[in-house]
Motif scaffolding. Sequence first.
Motif, short mmCIF file in Angstrom:
data_model
loop_
_atom_site.label_atom_id
_atom_site.label_comp_id
_atom_site.label_asym_id
_atom_site.label_seq_id
_atom_site.Cartn_x
_atom_site.Cartn_y
_atom_site.Cartn_z
N PRO A 145 65.91 8.87 25.26
CA PRO A 145 66.77 7.90 25.97
C PRO A 145 66.67 6.50 25.37
N GLY A 146 65.87 6.32 24.31
CA GLY A 146 65.63 4.99 23.74
C GLY A 146 64.30 4.46 24.23
N ARG A 147 64.05 3.18 23.90
CA ARG A 147 62.76 2.57 24.27
C ARG A 147 62.80 2.17 25.75
N VAL A 148 61.91 2.75 26.54
CA VAL A 148 61.93 2.51 27.99
C VAL A 148 61.21 1.20 28.31
N THR A 149 61.87 0.34 29.06
CA THR A 149 61.29 -0.95 29.43
C THR A 149 61.02 -1.07 30.93
N GLN A 150 61.66 -0.20 31.70
CA GLN A 150 61.45 -0.22 33.16
C GLN A 150 61.42 1.20 33.69
N CYS A 151 60.56 1.42 34.69
CA CYS A 151 60.59 2.69 35.42
C CYS A 151 60.76 2.34 36.90
N ARG A 152 61.36 3.25 37.59
CA ARG A 152 61.44 3.12 39.05
C ARG A 152 60.96 4.41 39.67
N ALA A 153 60.29 4.30 40.81
CA ALA A 153 59.90 5.49 41.55
C ALA A 153 60.00 5.13 43.02
N TRP A 154 60.42 6.11 43.83
CA TRP A 154 60.65 5.76 45.24
C TRP A 154 60.51 6.96 46.15
N MET A 214 55.47 10.82 42.43
CA MET A 214 56.57 10.20 41.69
C MET A 214 56.09 9.19 40.66
N ILE A 215 55.02 8.43 40.96
CA ILE A 215 54.44 7.51 39.97
C ILE A 215 53.81 8.33 38.84
N ASP A 216 53.26 9.49 39.20
CA ASP A 216 52.68 10.39 38.19
C ASP A 216 53.70 10.71 37.09
N ILE A 217 54.93 10.98 37.49
CA ILE A 217 55.96 11.35 36.50
C ILE A 217 56.26 10.16 35.59
N ALA A 218 56.32 8.96 36.17
CA ALA A 218 56.56 7.76 35.35
C ALA A 218 55.43 7.58 34.34
N LEU A 219 54.19 7.72 34.82
CA LEU A 219 53.04 7.50 33.92
C LEU A 219 52.99 8.58 32.84
N LEU A 220 53.32 9.81 33.21
CA LEU A 220 53.30 10.89 32.21
C LEU A 220 54.37 10.63 31.14
N GLY A 221 55.55 10.21 31.57
CA GLY A 221 56.63 9.93 30.60
C GLY A 221 56.25 8.82 29.65
N MET A 222 55.50 7.84 30.15
CA MET A 222 55.17 6.66 29.34
C MET A 222 53.86 6.81 28.57
N SER A 223 53.22 7.99 28.67
CA SER A 223 51.94 8.22 28.00
C SER A 223 52.11 9.37 27.01
N ALA A 224 51.18 9.43 26.05
CA ALA A 224 51.30 10.50 25.05
C ALA A 224 50.78 11.83 25.58
N GLY A 225 49.75 11.78 26.43
CA GLY A 225 49.16 13.03 26.93
C GLY A 225 48.73 12.85 28.36
N ARG A 261 50.99 -3.03 29.65
CA ARG A 261 51.04 -3.67 28.34
C ARG A 261 50.78 -2.62 27.25
N ASP A 262 51.60 -2.69 26.20
CA ASP A 262 51.40 -1.86 25.01
C ASP A 262 51.33 -0.37 25.35
N PRO A 263 52.42 0.25 25.75
CA PRO A 263 53.78 -0.27 25.72
C PRO A 263 54.05 -1.22 26.90
N ASP A 264 54.90 -2.23 26.63
CA ASP A 264 55.24 -3.20 27.66
C ASP A 264 56.36 -2.63 28.54
N PHE A 265 56.07 -2.46 29.80
CA PHE A 265 57.12 -2.04 30.74
C PHE A 265 56.67 -2.38 32.15
N ILE A 266 57.64 -2.34 33.06
CA ILE A 266 57.38 -2.59 34.49
C ILE A 266 57.72 -1.31 35.25
N LEU A 267 56.88 -0.98 36.19
CA LEU A 267 57.18 0.14 37.10
C LEU A 267 57.41 -0.45 38.49
#
Length: 397
Positions: A145-154, A214-225, A261-267
Amino acid sequence: MVLGLIGCGAMGAANMRSMMGFDDVQVAALCDVDDDRVPNDFKEVEAKYGRAPAVYKDYRRMLDREDIDAVIVGTPDHWHALNLIHALAAGKDAYCEKPINHDIVEAHSMAAAANHHRAVVQVGTWQRSTREFTDAIAYVRAGKPGRVTQCRAWITDGARIGRGKVEPPPGNLDYDLWVGPAAMAPYQANQVHFNWRWKMNTGGGMSTAWGVHMIDIALLGMSAGQDLEMPIEVTACGGRYAILDDDRDAPDVTEALLRFRDPDFILHWSVLRDHPGKPGHGTAFVAADGRTLRVWRGGWTVLDPDGKELPKEEADPVPTDHWRDRVDCIKSREAPRADLASVARTTIACHLVNAALYAGEAVRWDPTKNEIVGRAGKETLAWSRRYRKPWKLPVYD
Ligand SMILES: NC(=O)c1ccc[n+]([C@@H]2O[C@H](COP(=O)([O-])OP(=O)(O)OC[C@H]3O[C@@H](n4cnc5c(N)ncnc54)[C@H](O)[C@@H]3O)[C@@H](O)[C@H]2O)c1
């Protein structure tokens, strides 16, 4: 593999039934502090194995049995740390329900105990084994989807536990053992089974109950493993704004920002009464060019900045069943898909939301030292609680 179940409520029984589907698993013992919760499962287990399982009220007596290889921890959150650590110290492996604990200090002890006892512990974050989530995570990790800069979970939360009255506990329930290490409160029927998750003494509200999914899915997507990225700062506001004529004390409104930070994004995490983009729960990844991937229980979609659906790809292979993964990993001694150490990180991120909300100021996290920086957040229940005597949280170096 011989199994024992601690906590025969809705989720404990559901986990037990999933495991009873495997020929290499046998359920031998059931434990609950409420006599009325055991009978139905008792009949089912007896019918399957041709003998009645042993029934316990005190989980420590069940753990004394050497023939039990592993346990399911299906108790309310305020009990998980002790149930799990005592089980590991007795040489068992475990399947522990999410959120894995009631506070951050417990998370550290549980992860250290699993490490110390070389135990295999799978957590009940079954979304990690479900096709829509594994596909979405693979797509994000591949940078599609490109470089992710924001995640949302709700999650939406309109739960009411009603107004109860103080009364003597019923004879079938050992209420002192149900309260265990939490603070003693007078018995009210509407504050024990199931409803405990909306009392901060025993649960953490929806920021832990559903944040862990739901936060788990955001963190998994933004992490390598499985070694998940952790926020460096969390701010949150909210409280009980919507549901006032009720005994619940968990927030019904929460808006939190978790900065990475590194990768820089906001959840951005929300507990809310309704959400403009259905369904009532989900995780979204927003890329720098405005493309958005949204995933929920039942599907996922990728949209361009104008909201037009884009083609997506399914990952290979289809994951094995979450509970089968747990049994296979206990045999192979490999880390399961929802390994305790990994879900401990998600759980801590969720506790940091409650820590910031109750502290009323930003809480900073040092991902290298794995602890809160400074005092903000350390006075809250999300950081730690005083154990009611005689219960003590075992400490591992
Ligand atoms: N993975 C998921 O999707 C999912 C869904 C729902 C619930 N859960 C989790 O499952 C756990 C249980 O939730 P639930 O809805 O089934 O709760 P519940 O209140 O229905 O059941 C908990 C049971 O544990 C028993 N119990 C309490 N203390 C005990 C002790 N010391 N020893 C033995 N039994 C004890 C209670 O009497 C009760 O029967 C929670 O951690 C919850 O967050 C996970």
